[in-house]
Design a protein around this motif. Structure first.
Motif: not given
Lengths: 274, 423, 296
Positions: B70-76
């Protein structure tokens, strides 16, 4: 010439500082031996109910293929450290002991890479790695980690201190440039080389953001991704994260101690006094 | 020394060769790749793969679930969806971001969209839609806050745990009775476990039920204006009430840890949390005896509102999008919905499933029914929802910490939100 | 003369040859994505995903945004707290470790100081949140033992930045200690012998021999610490997430949110350019001011 009490004071301070620095790890290790209700318990108890409670460690390896993660991280970090060592040493030598047009500009250009926030480069870099078909591969994970900017900086500073006379003398003796690099320069900077290996290994070992973006398959994941897998948008599983963290520190420590031994031997052999 | 170095180098070369080799596991059978960041629901995610095997027998495509942190999912997600070839076929996220802010979603086939429009509870019908067009399938029900109470603490304070407060005034009175102060005047036990740290978006999420209970809304109904709404007199009153909980009434404290921990440690008697929470309590704090009730009402009832509507969407540029929609059709039925959610212990999404034995046996059955009967509160499914909620949340936190009065803080936040909307 | 010129040419070629692999790698892996990112700072993402060229509009927008300058202020404050402390303590610890003649003990203690640097920041953040916890944290517990009142640490507007600075120092100490230690170990013993023959006492030796010989490392550590502390993200993200109410929000956190939570890549690139320019300026300043050529 050790002054008796002064020596003790120094040792005492270093030791005291070490204990302070180490204390959070003690808590981490202790938490990894607790069950979930124990961690929530109020008032907080430092010691776990059972010192032999390794359930968390078992669950860490059962819930995710953590062993595979360790292997992946070890591979990636090792390759990254060795390749950094080679290329950064070469570059450091070039910057430290040679003069060529554009040298300083190039050096600052390379250092400048450190000043760029990785978050702003990650999407374009990902798109390139994707185009090359390297997503979800070791090569893809290694792409930004093969050479260390810090390594170039470190080696340059270290090699700068090697007396230029030695190098000149070797040139007069007719050694080729690479030969001089190999035989004269590198051995004089063994401690710096060891430092570079340790730091680069460890840096790559603890990288989270790039592996997160570039890895999809569970069998390619690295340790940091495994760690983060015990947290989610709602809460953190303290018991498992601490256990996983303890497991992930051990290989780094091993590398560290190995490198220290290397430094010691190199220093002793080259006749430099510590 | 030399030999050691040569040895190291040869090992390095071999390692490099291994590394440069292409990764193993290139799919032999056709696979639909499904990305989700719902790490805390592994059973739910595994269901897609299990059903995928059944689907493969008829259509030739299996399903591979990739769990993204979840932490960083937007970037991925962003990198992958921009990159086309490394992208998933189906992915889980918020429709108004990936289909509104960006154009990564494929339109749902009309027949499937009809099925979902007809079978979702009314407050969820708009989840998965952007500008009236359906792109995504909602997967989470019960993602609105409800009131969890600690039965033992209620009894100790002399309040009947079977008769919870229904209005905010009653609730405040109960909170006061449940707060225990030490000789120095600092609370050792608080009535309400309040979220005061973390990302401002989360803070906004936790404050909104109070805002809605006061009849306020964060944005205009058209989601195009903030001034006059985010700083309306009702909103100011709501924020005043909320910050007074900490500053004046002292029924909530900033010195306490996260609200979940405070509730689990029996240091807080009441927490407002979503339906997944009782699973957490059962696992982490099994000795806490709790009950779930509908949220207290003010001028209006908070109702079933949420800031994070998670949906499954199909990638517009996926070469397998036909098959992806086929799979979605395959699992769009009451039985799959019930099985999948029951496996994880969360609420199913289909209206017909809300009367099954599984749901009736849950501790939050009655409270969920009650809250669903209330009018649907305002929703804020806007592409810039993160940024707007951040600006708003900063005002809320500042008020909680006593760093300003609600009115000026909200005025400033509203102006900022209008700037964001106008950009 | 021809011999001399030929020598210089050979020198130049050799130098270029040595730096070539690194230069080529960085060009491919960083320069190209960096250029794309900088180009992106002139484009705005519209609703629907298309990008629109807007010239310097985003620069004006970001550089006049009070939130942006607020994060810059936070970052600089954090810098001033962390960097001097880290550098000085690292040097002190390295000197102390250097004096430990028993190499086995030196390894053990160096490893101890190095531990924080070797642990993932997610785990480290967890640990520090517990230490700083206002009710159960060991820090307040210790303060209570000496009769001091408890503090709110990470939840206090005033104390959050110093608390984070301490975490940064703890995390980065090992790195700098290692660098200094390696440099100390490389100083040939003859220099010290010469100094003691000249009758220099401990402090004079330190000031006239050790410090100047460490100058390259001191410069490097100063530059690196400023760079890394300016770019601090993980520790803040994992502990306070920029709270309370933006009191600990750093520039990179704003960059991350702008790029990936607010989906404004153009604005984020502007912030990146700002960070790069500031750090370049600071580094050049330090390089000019603090470097001293030491004669061997």
């Amino acid at each position: 010439m050790k002054n008796g009490w002064r020596h003790l004071v120094v040792v005492g301070l270093v030791a005291a500082g070490g204990v302070v620095v180490f204390f959070p790890f003690f808590w981490m290790a202790v938490t990894s031996l607790k069950t979930v209700p124990e961690i929530q318990r109020v008032p907080l108890q430092v010691a776990p109910d059972r010192w032999s409670n390794f359930d968390n460690y078992r669950e860490v390896f059962q819930r995710q293929p953590f062993g595979r993660f360790l292997l992946n991280s070890a591979l990636v970090a090792s390759v990254s450290a060795v390749s950094s060592l080679l290329v950064s040493s070469l570059a450091g030598y070039g910057f430290a002991k040679f003069r060529f047009p554009g040298r300083d500009v190039l050096f600052f250009g390379i250092i400048g890479i450190l000043m760029v926030p990785f978050q702003s480069v990650v999407v374009p870099l990902y798109l390139w790695v994707n185009r090359l078909g390297l997503l979800d591969t070791y090569a893809g994970i290694l792409a930004p980690d093969l050479v260390s900017v810090f390594g170039v900086f470190l080696m340059r500073q270290a090699i700068e201190m090697v007396p230029t006379d030695y190098i000149e003398a070797a040139r007069i003796d007719g050694g080729g440039e690479l030969g001089i690099f190999w035989r004269i320069v590198l051995p004089s900077v063994a401690p710096a080389m060891a430092t570079l290996v340790i730091i680069k290994f460890m840096w790559t070992w603890n990288e989270l953001f790039w592996p997160l973006v570039v890895i999809n398959s569970p069998e390619m994941k690295v340790v940091t991704l495994g760690l983060v897998g015990f947290t989610n948008m709602y809460f953190i599983e303290y018991n498992l994260v601490t256990a996983a963290a303890v497991v992930s520190i051990l290989p780094v420590l091993v590398i560290f101690l190995l490198c220290q031994r290397w430094v010691v031997r190199a220093v002793v052999m080259s006749g430099l006094k510590g | 020394m030399r030999r050691k170095i040569w040895r190291t180098i040869s090992i390095a070369v071999v390692a490099l060769a291994v590394v440069m080799a292409p990764s193993a596991g290139s799919a032999q059978s056709k696979k639909l790749v499904f990305w989700t960041h719902w790490e805390q629901n592994p059973e739910f995610n595994k269901f897609y793969e299990t059903r995928g095997k059944d689907f493969a027998q008829k259509h030739g495509y299996e399903v591979q679930v990739v769990t993204v942190p979840y932490q960083g999912y937007e970037a991925k997600y962003l990198a992958a969806l921009m990159g086309k070839s490394g992208a998933p076929d189906i992915f889980m996220g918020m429709t108004h971001h990936w289909c509104g802010q960006y154009d990564f979603c494929d339109r749902m086939p009309a027949d499937l969209a009809k099925v979902w429009d007809e079978n979702l509870p009314k407050y969820m019908v708009s989840v998965g839609k952007w500008k009236g067009v359906r792109y995504g399938i909602p997967i989470e029900h019960g993602n609105f806050q409800q009131m969890y109470i600690n039965v033992d603490l209620f009894k100790k304070a002399g309040i009947n745990p079977d008769q919870p407060p229904k209005t905010l005034d009653e609730w405040l009175a109960a909170m006061k009775k449940l707060t225990v102060l030490d000789p120095k005047g600092e609370p050792t036990q608080v009535g309400f476990a309040l979220r005061h740290k973390g990302h401002p978006v989360g803070i906004t999420d936790k404050f909104l039920p109070f805002a809605h209970a006061y009849g306020a809304r964060m944005l205009s109904p058209g989601l195009d204006k903030a001034t006059g709404f985010a700083n309306s007199p009702e909103m100011v009153a709501a924020l005043q009430f909320y910050s007074d909980l900490v500053q004046k009434q002292k029924v909530a404290s900033l010195a306490f840890p996260t609200p979940e921990d405070a509730f689990g440690q029996k240091r807080a008697a009441v927490i407002f949390r979503e339906s997944w929470f009782f699973g957490w309590v059962k696992k982490n704090a099994p000795d806490v005896s709790f009950k779930v009730y509908a949220l207290p009402c003010g001028k209006a009832c908070p109702g079933a509102g949420n800031l994070f509507p998670w949906t499954n969407m199909v990638y517009k540029n996926s070469p397998n999008k036909q098959a992806a929609w086929e799979f979605m059709r395959f699992i769009s039925n009451p039985k799959d919905d019930l099985d999948q959610h029951q496996a994880q212990g969360i609420l199913p999404v289909w209206t017909v499933n809300l009367e099954t034995a599984y749901v009736k046996a849950r501790p939050d059955y009655h409270s969920t029914q009650e809250m669903l009967k209330q009018p649907v509160p305002p929703e804020y499914y806007h592409p810039k929802s993160n940024e707007l909620a951040t600006a708003f949340g900063e005002a809320v936190v500042a008020a909680l910490y006593g760093k300003g009065q609600p009115k000026p803080l909200l005025d400033e936040a509203a102006a900022k939100m209008d700037r964001i909307l106008a950009d | 003369m021809l011999g001399a010129r030929g020598y210089m040419d050979r020198q130049r070629r050799a130098g270029l040859f040595f730096v070539l692999p690194a230069a080529a790698y960085f060009t491919c892996v960083f320069l190209v994505p960096l250029a794309e990112s900088v180009l992106g700072s002139f484009y705005r993402t519209q609703s629907g995903g298309a990008t629109q060229f807007v010239g310097t509009r985003l620069y004006v927008k970001v550089l006049t945004d009070p939130t942006f300058w607020h994060t810059v202020r936070n970052t600089v404050t954090l810098l001033f707290m962390s960097v001097p402390l880290t550098a000085v303590v690292a040097l002190a610890v390295a000197l102390g470790l250097h004096r430990l003649v028993s190499l086995r003990w030196r390894s053990v203690w160096t490893a101890t100081y190095f531990l924080p640097f070797s642990v993932s920041l997610v785990a480290a953040a967890l640990v520090w949140q517990w230490i700083y916890d206002p009710v159960y944290g060991v820090l307040n517990h210790l303060l209570a033992q000496v009769g001091l009142p408890p503090f709110k640490w990470l939840q206090s507007f005033d104390l959050v930045l110093p608390s984070l600075a301490l975490v940064n120092v703890w995390a980065r100490l090992g790195f700098d200690t290692l660098i200094f230690l390696a440099a100390l170990q490389a100083i040939p013993g003859e220099y010290y012998e010469a100094a003691s023959i000249d009758g220099a006492n401990r402090w004079q030796t330190f000031g006239r021999v050790t410090l100047p010989l460490l100058n390259p490392q001191i410069v490097m550590v100063a530059i690196l610490e400023i760079i890394f502390n300016f770019k601090v993200f993980d520790t803040v993200y994992a502990t306070t997430q920029g709270g309370p109410a933006g009191a600990s929000q750093t520039v990179i956190m704003l960059l991350y949110d702008t790029a990936f939570k607010f989906f404004r890549l153009g604005d984020a690139s502007v912030i990146a350019v700002f960070v790069f320019a500031s750090l370049l300026l600071l580094t050049l300043l330090q390089w000019r001011l603090f470097r001293r050529q030491v004669e061997y």
